[in-house]
Design a protein around this motif. Structure first.
Motif, short mmCIF file in Angstrom:
data_model
loop_
_atom_site.label_atom_id
_atom_site.label_comp_id
_atom_site.label_asym_id
_atom_site.label_seq_id
_atom_site.Cartn_x
_atom_site.Cartn_y
_atom_site.Cartn_z
N LYS A 257 43.98 47.81 38.85
CA LYS A 257 43.14 46.61 38.81
C LYS A 257 43.82 45.46 39.53
O LYS A 257 43.16 44.71 40.26
CB LYS A 257 42.88 46.24 37.35
N GLU A 260 43.43 45.87 43.24
CA GLU A 260 42.08 45.53 43.70
C GLU A 260 41.89 44.02 43.81
O GLU A 260 41.30 43.51 44.78
CB GLU A 260 41.04 46.11 42.74
N LEU A 261 42.38 43.29 42.80
CA LEU A 261 42.26 41.84 42.82
C LEU A 261 43.03 41.23 43.98
O LEU A 261 42.55 40.33 44.68
CB LEU A 261 42.75 41.26 41.49
N ARG A 262 44.24 41.73 44.20
CA ARG A 262 45.06 41.18 45.28
C ARG A 262 44.47 41.53 46.65
O ARG A 262 44.62 40.76 47.59
CB ARG A 262 46.49 41.70 45.15
N ALA A 263 43.84 42.67 46.73
CA ALA A 263 43.20 43.03 48.00
C ALA A 263 42.05 42.07 48.34
O ALA A 263 41.75 41.83 49.50
CB ALA A 263 42.68 44.47 47.93
N ARG A 264 41.42 41.50 47.29
CA ARG A 264 40.34 40.53 47.51
C ARG A 264 40.86 39.11 47.61
O ARG A 264 40.08 38.17 47.66
CB ARG A 264 39.33 40.62 46.36
N GLY A 265 42.22 38.97 47.59
CA GLY A 265 42.82 37.64 47.70
C GLY A 265 42.89 36.87 46.41
O GLY A 265 43.21 35.67 46.41
N GLU A 266 42.62 37.53 45.29
CA GLU A 266 42.71 36.88 43.99
C GLU A 266 44.10 37.12 43.38
O GLU A 266 44.77 38.10 43.69
CB GLU A 266 41.62 37.43 43.07
#
Length: 475
Positions: A257, A260-266
């Motif tokens: 998880k 995934e968040l870091r891939a979206r820049g979060e």
């Protein structure tokens, strides 16, 4: 901000099928701190088991065991040091010095003694090692709790307890070696000739080791030991204790998880909530909940977390030896500050050095003899027919050495005639080795007055002089 120190650690323990908290079952871990703990364990156990067999030549009539607590003769020997019952002040000073060093250590790194060198920690680590070798690591041992007893399981239990008992009796026997001649007791044990007293104490110490290291474990560190309770008075937010950098780790998410968040820049916290820091803890606490007085500062959770961070290619140190003030600085986005050298640690270091210096000087200046003087109380004085006054005293000379000593006794500070009852005038007094001699002494003054009198006993061989101040009374 308000800071709550958690004491109850049961909520972090693994659960059994019935929903009740199971015993703390630590998981093995690898890392630099675990290697350091193994090195300290080997060193401390080697010192403990080997020291009673070291020899030290002290001359005739003296034991040659390097470290010996000789209750029969009232002596404690530690290599070149010999402590007598009259040296209680030195023992008290050593205890005060040890307490000051412990407080200094706590101001620098918290409960480092508890986590690395305390006998409870060392022997518990040893018992846990035996348990892992025989029964397997944490997962297998948890499965064994409440499982059906099989022949294989019974053999494992028997082998584990046999190994624990062997270690316990070796520990108890070695402790008794410190109180008697070790080789002689080993020979007596080998031939079945050991005394009932020796066997009884070996049994007591063995039972204590077996019970505390095999079963009580974290209960000793949390509830039986007074040190955690003292943390409330001496806890230091600048000390480098084991802490969780929550400003970096929260919010906790699984590795997938978080990716995934870091891939979206979060943003996402580094903690993946794997629970390994809890699994390896020998006390069973969750350091992520904040500072905990039950924490012994062993650092095994640091190794566990660093291993996970390395696998995830994230910076190490999510759990680390860090001051609480730096944790709060990190929350505010400020740079960390290392304050090992500060007024508190400087004062404690100076205190330790001063105590150590005072003990060294006291030990160097002590003599092998002692003298006490007791003035007769009834009557305090006797007036003779010629007008002179006589006072009577009981003088006791103590020889703490292992060879006879000869003394000459005299007085200073007044013009008086001294008489030693039962001795020739001007003769010397012989005090037996490790013994005492009690003398009846009278002082007679022709021109009497109330004044101080100093009794002086000098060694005939030219050693140190003993002196005691008393009073001559004209009443």
């Amino acid at each position: 901000m308000a800071l709550t120190i958690e004491i109850d650690h049961a909520k972090s323990r693994a659960k059994t099928g019935g929903g009740n908290p199971s015993p703390v079952v630590p998981q093995s871990v690898r890392g630099r701190i675990r290697r350091l703990k193994w090195a300290i364990l080997i060193l401390t156990l080697a010192v403990y088991y080997v020291v009673p067999f070291l020899r030290w030549d002290r001359g005739p009539n003296a034991p040659n065991q390097a470290v010996l607590l000789d209750f029969e003769n009232g002596r404690f020997y530690a290599f070149f040091v010999e402590i007598w019952p009259q040296d209680l002040y030195l023992v008290t000073g050593l205890l005060v010095l040890a307490s000051a060093i412990l407080i200094l250590t706590n101001a620098i790194g918290g409960r480092l003694w508890c986590g690395f060198a305390c006998p409870q920690t060392v022997w518990t680590d040893l018992f846990l090692l035996v348990e892992r070798l025989i029964e397997g690591d944490r997962r297998q041992r948890l499965k064994n709790i409440g499982a059906r007893l099989t022949l294989r399981r019974a053999a494992q239990i028997g082998a584990k307890h046999a190994a624990w008992l062997f270690i316990a009796f070796a520990t108890g026997g070695t402790l008794v070696f410190y109180f008697t001649d070790a080789p002689a007791l080993v020979d007596a044990l080998a031939h079945g000739e050991a005394s009932v007293t020796a066997l009884s104490w070996i049994g007591v110490f063995a039972g204590t080791t077996y019970g505390l290291a095999g079963f009580a474990r974290e209960q000793v560190c949390t509830f039986m030991c007074p040190w955690p309770r003292l943390q409330g008075a001496i806890w230091d937010p600048e000390a480098f204790t084991v802490n969780y950098r929550d400003y970096r780790g929260e919010e906790r998410r699984s590795a997938k998880k978080a990716a995934e968040l870091r891939a979206r820049g979060e943003s996402s916290g580094d903690c993946v909530d794997c629970g390994l820091c809890v699994s390896v803890c020998p006390i069973g606490i969750d350091i992520r909940e904040g500072p905990n007085f039950a924490c012994i500062n062993c650092g095994l959770c640091v190794d566990a977390c660093d291993g996970v961070m390395t696998k995830l290619q994230r910076p190490r140190g999510l759990i680390d030896y860090e001051s609480w003030n730096n944790i709060e600085r990190g929350r505010r986005g400020e740079a960390r500050v290392s304050r090992i050298v500060r007024p508190k640690t400087i004062a404690l270091t100076a205190t330790c050095l001063a105590l150590a210096a005072a003990l060294v000087v006291s030990f160097a200046l002590r003599t092998s003899g002692a003298m006490s003087v007791q003035h007769d109380r009834d009557p305090l004085s006797v007036r003779l027919s010629d007008g002179s006054v006589r006072n009577a005293y009981t003088v006791k000379l103590l020889n703490k050495s292992m060879s006879p000593q000869r003394y000459t006794l005299g007085v200073e500070g007044l013009d008086a005639t001294m008489t030693i009852v039962g001795s020739e005038p001007g003769g010397s007094i012989t005090v037996p080795a490790d013994g005492s001699e009690t003398l009846r002494v009278t002082l007679t003054m022709v021109d009497p007055r109330d004044t101080d009198v100093i009794f002086v006993a000098k060694e005939v061989a030219g050693g140190a002089a003993l002196s005691v101040r008393d009073r001559f009374i004209d009443r």
